[in-house]
Design an enzyme around this catalytic site. Structure first.
Site, PDB file in Angstrom:
ATOM      1  N   ARG A  88     -39.552  19.114  39.996  1.00 44.65           N
ATOM      2  CA  ARG A  88     -38.846  17.862  39.755  1.00 44.65           C
ATOM      3  C   ARG A  88     -38.316  17.251  41.042  1.00 44.65           C
ATOM      4  NH1 ARG A  88     -37.552  19.074  34.014  1.00 44.65           N
ATOM      5  NH2 ARG A  88     -36.525  17.311  33.046  1.00 44.65           N
ATOM      6  N   ARG A 122     -35.465  12.811  19.012  1.00 45.39           N
ATOM      7  CA  ARG A 122     -35.989  14.182  19.136  1.00 45.39           C
ATOM      8  C   ARG A 122     -35.062  15.181  18.446  1.00 45.39           C
ATOM      9  NH1 ARG A 122     -37.831  16.387  24.910  1.00 45.39           N
ATOM     10  NH2 ARG A 122     -35.713  15.805  25.510  1.00 45.39           N
ATOM     11  N   ARG A 155     -30.563  18.054  20.899  1.00 50.40           N
ATOM     12  CA  ARG A 155     -30.100  18.562  22.190  1.00 50.40           C
ATOM     13  C   ARG A 155     -28.924  17.720  22.668  1.00 50.40           C
ATOM     14  NH1 ARG A 155     -35.424  19.000  25.886  1.00 50.40           N
ATOM     15  NH2 ARG A 155     -33.905  18.220  27.370  1.00 50.40           N
ATOM     16  N   ARG A 166     -30.373  10.808  32.877  1.00 51.08           N
ATOM     17  CA  ARG A 166     -31.595  11.588  33.093  1.00 51.08           C
ATOM     18  C   ARG A 166     -32.738  10.706  33.569  1.00 51.08           C
ATOM     19  NH1 ARG A 166     -32.420  14.002  27.661  1.00 51.08           N
ATOM     20  NH2 ARG A 166     -34.178  15.138  28.519  1.00 51.08           N
TER      21      ARG A 166
HETATM   22  P1  ADP Z   1     -37.087  16.885  29.241  1.00 53.54           P
HETATM   23  O1  ADP Z   1     -38.302  17.550  28.659  1.00 53.54           O
HETATM   24  O2  ADP Z   1     -36.366  16.059  28.257  1.00 53.54           O
HETATM   25  O3  ADP Z   1     -37.384  16.204  30.521  1.00 53.54           O
HETATM   26  P2  ADP Z   1     -36.306  19.513  30.084  1.00 53.54           P
HETATM   27  O4  ADP Z   1     -36.251  20.357  28.878  1.00 53.54           O
HETATM   28  O5  ADP Z   1     -37.533  19.583  30.939  1.00 53.54           O
HETATM   29  O6  ADP Z   1     -36.047  18.017  29.633  1.00 53.54           O
HETATM   30  O7  ADP Z   1     -35.078  19.797  31.031  1.00 53.54           O
HETATM   31  C1  ADP Z   1     -33.758  19.802  30.531  1.00 53.54           C
HETATM   32  C2  ADP Z   1     -32.790  19.935  31.701  1.00 53.54           C
HETATM   33  O8  ADP Z   1     -32.999  21.195  32.374  1.00 53.54           O
HETATM   34  C3  ADP Z   1     -32.914  18.888  32.797  1.00 53.54           C
HETATM   35  O9  ADP Z   1     -32.224  17.688  32.478  1.00 53.54           O
HETATM   36  C4  ADP Z   1     -32.266  19.638  33.975  1.00 53.54           C
HETATM   37  O10 ADP Z   1     -30.847  19.670  33.832  1.00 53.54           O
HETATM   38  C5  ADP Z   1     -32.771  21.050  33.767  1.00 53.54           C
HETATM   39  N1  ADP Z   1     -34.053  21.283  34.448  1.00 53.54           N
HETATM   40  C6  ADP Z   1     -35.254  21.527  33.862  1.00 53.54           C
HETATM   41  N2  ADP Z   1     -36.222  21.674  34.793  1.00 53.54           N
HETATM   42  C7  ADP Z   1     -35.633  21.508  36.000  1.00 53.54           C
HETATM   43  C8  ADP Z   1     -36.096  21.506  37.345  1.00 53.54           C
HETATM   44  N3  ADP Z   1     -37.398  21.710  37.635  1.00 53.54           N
HETATM   45  N4  ADP Z   1     -35.184  21.317  38.331  1.00 53.54           N
HETATM   46  C9  ADP Z   1     -33.894  21.116  38.056  1.00 53.54           C
HETATM   47  N5  ADP Z   1     -33.381  21.073  36.817  1.00 53.54           N
HETATM   48  C10 ADP Z   1     -34.236  21.269  35.787  1.00 53.54           C
HETATM   49  P1  ADP Z   2     -40.865  15.801  27.061  1.00 47.60           P
HETATM   50  O1  ADP Z   2     -41.217  17.272  27.021  1.00 47.60           O
HETATM   51  O2  ADP Z   2     -41.739  15.023  28.007  1.00 47.60           O
HETATM   52  O3  ADP Z   2     -39.416  15.554  27.305  1.00 47.60           O
HETATM   53  P2  ADP Z   2     -41.348  15.888  24.170  1.00 47.60           P
HETATM   54  O4  ADP Z   2     -42.710  16.480  24.036  1.00 47.60           O
HETATM   55  O5  ADP Z   2     -40.182  16.762  23.881  1.00 47.60           O
HETATM   56  O6  ADP Z   2     -41.198  15.186  25.635  1.00 47.60           O
HETATM   57  O7  ADP Z   2     -41.303  14.584  23.248  1.00 47.60           O
HETATM   58  C1  ADP Z   2     -40.119  13.807  23.116  1.00 47.60           C
HETATM   59  C2  ADP Z   2     -39.992  13.338  21.671  1.00 47.60           C
HETATM   60  O8  ADP Z   2     -41.046  12.414  21.371  1.00 47.60           O
HETATM   61  C3  ADP Z   2     -40.124  14.450  20.640  1.00 47.60           C
HETATM   62  O9  ADP Z   2     -39.237  14.161  19.573  1.00 47.60           O
HETATM   63  C4  ADP Z   2     -41.576  14.393  20.164  1.00 47.60           C
HETATM   64  O10 ADP Z   2     -41.709  14.792  18.807  1.00 47.60           O
HETATM   65  C5  ADP Z   2     -41.877  12.907  20.322  1.00 47.60           C
HETATM   66  N1  ADP Z   2     -43.248  12.667  20.781  1.00 47.60           N
HETATM   67  C6  ADP Z   2     -43.933  13.361  21.716  1.00 47.60           C
HETATM   68  N2  ADP Z   2     -45.160  12.846  21.919  1.00 47.60           N
HETATM   69  C7  ADP Z   2     -45.254  11.767  21.095  1.00 47.60           C
HETATM   70  C8  ADP Z   2     -46.277  10.800  20.837  1.00 47.60           C
HETATM   71  N3  ADP Z   2     -47.431  10.838  21.503  1.00 47.60           N
HETATM   72  N4  ADP Z   2     -46.013   9.836  19.929  1.00 47.60           N
HETATM   73  C9  ADP Z   2     -44.827   9.797  19.282  1.00 47.60           C
HETATM   74  N5  ADP Z   2     -43.824  10.687  19.474  1.00 47.60           N
HETATM   75  C10 ADP Z   2     -44.024  11.659  20.371  1.00 47.60           C
END
Ligand code: ADP
Ligand code: ADP
Length: 210
Positions: A88, A122, A155, A166
């Site tokens: 990231r 989500r 979450r 974010r």
């Molecule tokens: P999303 O899929 O919604 O982007 P993640 O589940 O990947 O969120 O990450 C949730 C949180 O975990 C981030 O907002 C950050 O606080 C932390 N995090 C995850 N991956 C990293 C990373 N590679 N470096 C720093 N913080 C991270």
């Molecule tokens: P990320 O890991 O990039 O943060 P997620 O896979 O957790 O994203 O997806 C974020 C939200 O959007 C979840 O609630 C998921 O069910 C929904 N979502 C993911 N992909 C799609 C799509 N192609 N169309 C509609 N909704 C989606």
């Protein structure tokens, strides 16, 4: 196949990774899931990162890099992996270069307003991390995980106040990685705005054409 999934929070990285993991028989490593598990188990790491995740900020590079280094050294990663949510920052990307080669960096392109809608709807199974969406991918019974029967949770960082931060953190710290990996010839751009099945098919075709 060794891949990184890049894209803003809510782009669908975890959703597509769950499909790709089955289709390609490789490991799905989500740094967010690893941090959430540490918080739930109240480990030292969990205590250190809890407030950072709640605020939507980034965990320090040193902590994150070490966690990933240990994870990808495990034998199950030999056949390949998807890194979802890592790197990231440029410092994380530089560290990753020293750990492993990569076959592709999949960049999921999704308009901001779509991402905000996806994040705010989500829901997640607290024990398995399985992902749903109240409109786009609801469970069979409202609010309940299809397999474990547990109540789904939102979450804490998917509340509106934190989403804004974010997305700013993404623009500032993570979006520069698109150019970073493009210069290395690794970027595969995928339109992530269609249905999960459609997005997966676009990615699958693009990867097979590499
Ligand atoms: P999303 O899929 O919604 O982007 P993640 O589940 O990947 O969120 O990450 C949730 C949180 O975990 C981030 O907002 C950050 O606080 C932390 N995090 C995850 N991956 C990293 C990373 N590679 N470096 C720093 N913080 C991270
Ligand atoms: P990320 O890991 O990039 O943060 P997620 O896979 O957790 O994203 O997806 C974020 C939200 O959007 C979840 O609630 C998921 O069910 C929904 N979502 C993911 N992909 C799609 C799509 N192609 N169309 C509609 N909704 C989606």
């Amino acid at each position: 196949m060794k891949m990184v999934f890049l894209g803003p929070p809510g782009a669908g990285k975890g959703t597509i990774a769950a499909r790709a993991k089955e289709a390609y028989g490789i490991v799905h490593i989500s740094t967010g899931d690893l941090f959430r598990a540490a918080i739930k188990n109240e480990t030292e790491l969990g205590k250190k990162v809890k407030a950072i995740l709640a605020a939507g900020d980034l965990v320090p590079d040193s902590v994150t890099i070490e966690m990933v280094r240990q994870r990808i050294a495990q034998p199950d990663c030999e056949k390949g992996f998807i890194l979802d949510g890592f790197p990231r920052t440029v410092a994380q990307a530089d560290a990753l270069t020293g750990m492993t080669g990569l076959d592709a960096v999949v960049n999921f392109v999704v308009p901001k307003e779509v991402v905000v809608r996806r994040l705010s709807g989500r829901r997640m199974c607290p024990s398995t991390g399985r992902i749903y969406h109240i409109e786009f991918g609801p469970p069979k019974v409202e609010g309940i995980d299809d397999e474990t029967g547990e109540p789904l949770i939102q979450r804490p960082d998917d509340r509106e106040e934190t989403i804004v931060n974010r997305l700013e953190v993404y623009d500032r710290s993570t979006a520069p990685l698109i150019d970073y990996y493009r210069q290395k010839g690794l970027i595969v751009d995928i339109d992530g705005s269609g249905s999960p099945q459609h997005v997966f098919e676009l990615m699958d075709a693009a990867l097979k054409a590499l």
